[in-house]
Design a protein around this motif. Sequence first.
Motif, PDB file in Angstrom:
ATOM      1  N   PRO A 248       0.816  -1.216   0.000  1.00  0.00           N
ATOM      2  CA  PRO A 248       0.000   0.000   0.000  1.00  0.00           C
ATOM      3  C   PRO A 248       0.856   1.274   0.000  1.00  0.00           C
ATOM      4  N   ALA A 249       0.330   2.302  -0.626  1.00  0.00           N
ATOM      5  CA  ALA A 249       0.993   3.600  -0.648  1.00  0.00           C
ATOM      6  C   ALA A 249       1.276   4.059   0.780  1.00  0.00           C
ATOM      7  N   GLY A 250       2.450   4.595   0.992  1.00  0.00           N
ATOM      8  CA  GLY A 250       2.846   5.068   2.310  1.00  0.00           C
ATOM      9  C   GLY A 250       3.657   4.059   3.112  1.00  0.00           C
ATOM     10  N   THR A 251       3.757   2.833   2.623  1.00  0.00           N
ATOM     11  CA  THR A 251       4.479   1.806   3.373  1.00  0.00           C
ATOM     12  C   THR A 251       5.966   2.149   3.495  1.00  0.00           C
ATOM     13  N   ALA A 252       6.602   2.502   2.398  1.00  0.00           N
ATOM     14  CA  ALA A 252       8.046   2.796   2.438  1.00  0.00           C
ATOM     15  C   ALA A 252       8.352   3.949   3.382  1.00  0.00           C
ATOM     16  N   SER A 253       7.514   4.950   3.379  1.00  0.00           N
ATOM     17  CA  SER A 253       7.772   6.092   4.272  1.00  0.00           C
ATOM     18  C   SER A 253       7.592   5.722   5.736  1.00  0.00           C
ATOM     19  N   ASN A 254       6.877   4.630   6.008  1.00  0.00           N
ATOM     20  CA  ASN A 254       6.769   4.138   7.385  1.00  0.00           C
ATOM     21  C   ASN A 254       8.028   3.384   7.825  1.00  0.00           C
ATOM     22  N   TYR A 255       8.811   2.916   6.873  1.00  0.00           N
ATOM     23  CA  TYR A 255      10.006   2.131   7.178  1.00  0.00           C
ATOM     24  C   TYR A 255      11.297   2.931   7.100  1.00  0.00           C
ATOM     25  N   PHE A 256      11.295   4.012   6.356  1.00  0.00           N
ATOM     26  CA  PHE A 256      12.522   4.792   6.156  1.00  0.00           C
ATOM     27  C   PHE A 256      12.247   6.260   6.449  1.00  0.00           C
ATOM     28  N   ALA A 257      13.085   6.835   7.288  1.00  0.00           N
ATOM     29  CA  ALA A 257      12.886   8.217   7.712  1.00  0.00           C
ATOM     30  C   ALA A 257      13.051   9.205   6.562  1.00  0.00           C
ATOM     31  N   SER A 258      13.847   8.814   5.569  1.00  0.00           N
ATOM     32  CA  SER A 258      14.110   9.709   4.448  1.00  0.00           C
ATOM     33  C   SER A 258      14.538   8.899   3.231  1.00  0.00           C
ATOM     34  N   ARG A 259      14.564   9.551   2.112  1.00  0.00           N
ATOM     35  CA  ARG A 259      15.062   8.933   0.884  1.00  0.00           C
ATOM     36  C   ARG A 259      16.530   8.553   1.056  1.00  0.00           C
ATOM     37  N   ASN A 260      17.295   9.399   1.746  1.00  0.00           N
ATOM     38  CA  ASN A 260      18.707   9.102   1.990  1.00  0.00           C
ATOM     39  C   ASN A 260      18.868   7.810   2.802  1.00  0.00           C
ATOM     40  N   ALA A 261      17.990   7.601   3.771  1.00  0.00           N
ATOM     41  CA  ALA A 261      18.059   6.369   4.568  1.00  0.00           C
ATOM     42  C   ALA A 261      17.770   5.153   3.693  1.00  0.00           C
ATOM     43  N   LEU A 262      16.821   5.285   2.786  1.00  0.00           N
ATOM     44  CA  LEU A 262      16.512   4.196   1.859  1.00  0.00           C
ATOM     45  C   LEU A 262      17.696   3.940   0.922  1.00  0.00           C
ATOM     46  N   LEU A 263      18.297   4.995   0.409  1.00  0.00           N
ATOM     47  CA  LEU A 263      19.464   4.841  -0.465  1.00  0.00           C
ATOM     48  C   LEU A 263      20.626   4.175   0.272  1.00  0.00           C
TER      49      LEU A 263
END
Length: 192
Positions: free
Chosen positions: A39-54
């Motif tokens: 579901p939309a919004g899932t990734a933002s629940n797991y990573f504080a920022s795009r940099n954290a995901l990268l």
Amino acid sequence: MAQNPERRTALVDAAIEVLASDGARGLTFRAVDGRAGVPAGTASNYFASRNALLAQAAERIHVRLRPDEATIAAMVRTRPEPSPDVLRRELTAMYHRLAAEQTEYLALLELRLEAIRRPEVRASLTATIRGNLERDMASHRESGLPGDDTAVVLFYLALSWLIVENLTLPGVLDGHDADRLIAALTDLVAAR
């Protein structure tokens, strides 16, 4: 932040897929959610920022590139007596295995470019690659194969760029077979 480790890994894997297909500019939480089928919004629940995901993608990509422990153990167990020929065969096999991982290499190129601008990504990628290189040097020393730590670094640099060249600009090396190039490099380094 959400804590389900399997979901986190699936999201990081999806980020790697997005990096490979759409580049760093295409890496959004929405794109990651879509690729992971969540579901939309899932990734933002797991990573504080795009940099954290990268940064997590920079760590995860090497897990995906590395053979599993059983494969490594089988290779070591069945390795014949160390020689330049065995080294050449292992490097050639490694090249072909890694060159087949186009998604991971394209994503890795995107991460390297992001590392120029993002200290978090640079730190994560540097630590991961440096750790891999240290592990490879230690493994090479233990194997008894020809070459020292400098040879391992030269093999790393040569094979990495050979993969990048053939992946991004395959026509540049027309007429230069990768297996022959690896054999020539092995001969040069093993003759030191």
